[in-house]
Write an enzyme that holds these catalytic residues in place. Structure first.
Site, PDB file in Angstrom:
ATOM      1  N   THR A  90       1.145  -1.306  -0.085  1.00 40.27           N
ATOM      2  CA  THR A  90      -0.107   0.300   0.272  1.00 40.27           C
ATOM      3  C   THR A  90       0.830   1.391  -0.179  1.00 40.27           C
ATOM      4  O   THR A  90       1.773   1.540   1.572  1.00 40.27           O
ATOM      5  CB  THR A  90      -0.856  -0.043   1.073  1.00 40.27           C
ATOM      6  OG1 THR A  90      -1.771  -1.543   1.397  1.00 40.27           O
ATOM      7  CG2 THR A  90      -1.994   1.606   1.457  1.00 40.27           C
ATOM      8  N   LYS A 166      -7.074   0.610  -2.780  1.00 40.00           N
ATOM      9  CA  LYS A 166      -6.424   0.257  -1.871  1.00 40.00           C
ATOM     10  C   LYS A 166      -6.773   1.240  -0.623  1.00 40.00           C
ATOM     11  O   LYS A 166      -7.143   0.770   0.451  1.00 40.00           O
ATOM     12  CB  LYS A 166      -5.162  -0.130  -2.525  1.00 40.00           C
ATOM     13  CG  LYS A 166      -4.155  -0.997  -1.089  1.00 40.00           C
ATOM     14  CD  LYS A 166      -5.390  -2.188  -0.560  1.00 40.00           C
ATOM     15  CE  LYS A 166      -4.174  -3.548   0.475  1.00 40.00           C
ATOM     16  NZ  LYS A 166      -3.558  -2.939   1.296  1.00 40.00           N
ATOM     17  N   LYS A 234      -0.153   4.814   9.500  1.00 41.74           N
ATOM     18  CA  LYS A 234      -0.088   4.622   7.643  1.00 41.74           C
ATOM     19  C   LYS A 234      -0.914   5.076   6.965  1.00 41.74           C
ATOM     20  O   LYS A 234      -0.861   6.161   5.972  1.00 41.74           O
ATOM     21  CB  LYS A 234       1.514   3.833   7.510  1.00 41.74           C
ATOM     22  CG  LYS A 234       2.020   4.964   5.918  1.00 41.74           C
ATOM     23  CD  LYS A 234       1.724   3.878   4.914  1.00 41.74           C
ATOM     24  CE  LYS A 234       2.157   2.339   5.280  1.00 41.74           C
ATOM     25  NZ  LYS A 234       1.526   1.882   3.337  1.00 41.74           N
TER      26      LYS A 234
END
Length: 285
Positions: A90, A166, A234
Site C-alpha cells: 500500500t 486499496k 500510515k
C-alpha cells in the site's frame, strides 16, 4: 519465469514461497537477514540478483522504503528494459504516479498490484489483488497474480487507481473495526454476551470478511499482529492526504485516525490494528 522478490515480511515471504511452489524460480532479498525456511523454495540473493529477473515484486512497508531501496540507491539505473516491477504494498497515490513516470523514463514496466488479505490468506494463496497498469505489462504478470490470489480485480491502465482503491478499502476496514468496538461496548455493557452478539451480527446483517476476520479478535482481545497498527495509521494518513487533495472532509476517517494515533502513542504500534476496538470510549461529561 525468473521472478525477483524484495521484502520478506509476513506477507512477502508467503507470497514468494507460493510463486516458487507454482514452479517459478524466485530470488529474493530482504533488508534484514531471513532464514531460508521462512520462504521455502526461494533463493536468498543480493538486490542485484533480484533485479536481473524478468519480473520483480516489492512488498515493502511504505513509500520512503521503496524510494530508499530502489530510487535513491541507484539500484534501478542498470536494470534491463524488459523488467516489470510489481508493487504489491500500500503506497500513496502521489508516489505511485511518481513511480509510473520514473519507470516509463527508464523503459521499465510498472504495475500496481496492492493486495487485500492477512498473512494467513497470503499463505493460502487466497489474497485479493487489485491491479492497474499498462495492458501488456498487466497481461504478462496476470498469471503470477493468479497464483497468489483467489481473484484478481483489474482497475484500468492508470496504476494509481489500484492504490487509491486499496487506501479507500483499508479505510473501510478500520471503520468496520471501530463499528464493532462501539457496538460490542454498547451491547456488552447491557448484559449481552459479546461472542453471541458477534454471531448474531455476522449471521444476519454483517457477514462481510472484515467482520468475520476481525470480530473474533476483538471479542477475544487477541491483538497478535497480522497487520501492525503503525502501518494501519500510515494508511489512514494516506487516506487523509487523498481527502485533502480532493478538498473533502471525511469525519469518520478523522475520528478513527485520531483513535489509532492515540493507540500507537500508548504503545500499541506493533499490535494488530484491530486493537483500536479495545480502547476505552469517552464518557459523557
Amino acid at each position: 519465469m525468473e521472478i525477483g522478490f524484495v521484502g520478506l515480511g509476513l506477507m512477502g515471504s508467503a507470497m514468494a514461497a507460493n510463486l516458487a511452489k507454482a514452479g517459478h524460480r524466485v530470488v529474493a532479498w530482504n533488508r534484514s537477514p531471513v532464514k531460508p525456511e521462512d520462504a521455502p523454495g526461494v533463493t536468498i540473493g543480493t538486490l542485484d540478483d533480484v533485479l536481473r529477473s524478468e519480473v520483480v515484486f516489492t512488498m515493502l512497508s511504505e513509500d520512503a522504503v521503496i524510494r530508499s531501496v530502489l530510487l535513491d540507491s541507484g539500484a534501478l539505473d542498470s536494470v534491463k528494459h524488459d523488467l516489470i516491477h510489481v508493487v504489491a504494498s500500500t503506497i500513496s497515490v502521489a508516489f505511485s504516479k511518481e513511480l509510473a513516470a520514473d519507470h516509463a523514463q527508464r523503459g521499465i514496466g510498472y504495475v500496481a498490484a496492492p493486495v487485500f488479505g492477512r498473512p494467513d490468506a497470503a499463505a493460502a494463496a487466497q489474497l485479493n489483488v487489485v491491479v492497474a497498469g499498462d495492458e501488456a505489462a498487466v497481461a504478462r504478470v496476470h498469471p503470477l497474480l493468479e497464483v497468489l490470489s483467489s481473484k484478481v480485480w483489474p482497475l484500468g491502465t492508470d496504476p494509481s487507481s489500484a492504490n487509491a482503491a486499496k487506501i479507500a478499502g483499508n479505510m473501510m476496514i478500520t471503520m468496520a473495526i471501530e463499528a464493532m468496538g462501539e457496538a460490542f461496548a454498547l451491547a456488552g455493557d447491557n448484559g449481552v454476551d459479546k461472542a453471541a452478539f458477534l454471531e448474531l451480527m455476522t449471521g444476519t446483517l454483517f457477514g462481510a470478511k472484515a467482520y468475520q476476520n476481525y470480530g473474533p479478535k476483538i471479542v477475544s482481545e487477541d491483538f497478535t499482529p497480522g497487520f501492525r497498527m503503525k502501518l494501519g495509521l500510515k494508511d489512514l494518513r494516506l487516506a487523509t492526504e487523498l481527502a485533502d487533495a480532493a478538498n473533502v472532509t471525511l469525519p469518520v476517517l478523522n475520528a478513527i485516525r485520531t483513535r489509532m494515533h492515540d493507540a500507537v502513542e500508548d504503545g500499541m504500534a506493533d499490535k494488530d490494528w484491530s486493537g483500536i476496538a479495545a480502547r476505552p470510549f469517552a464518557a459523557k461529561r
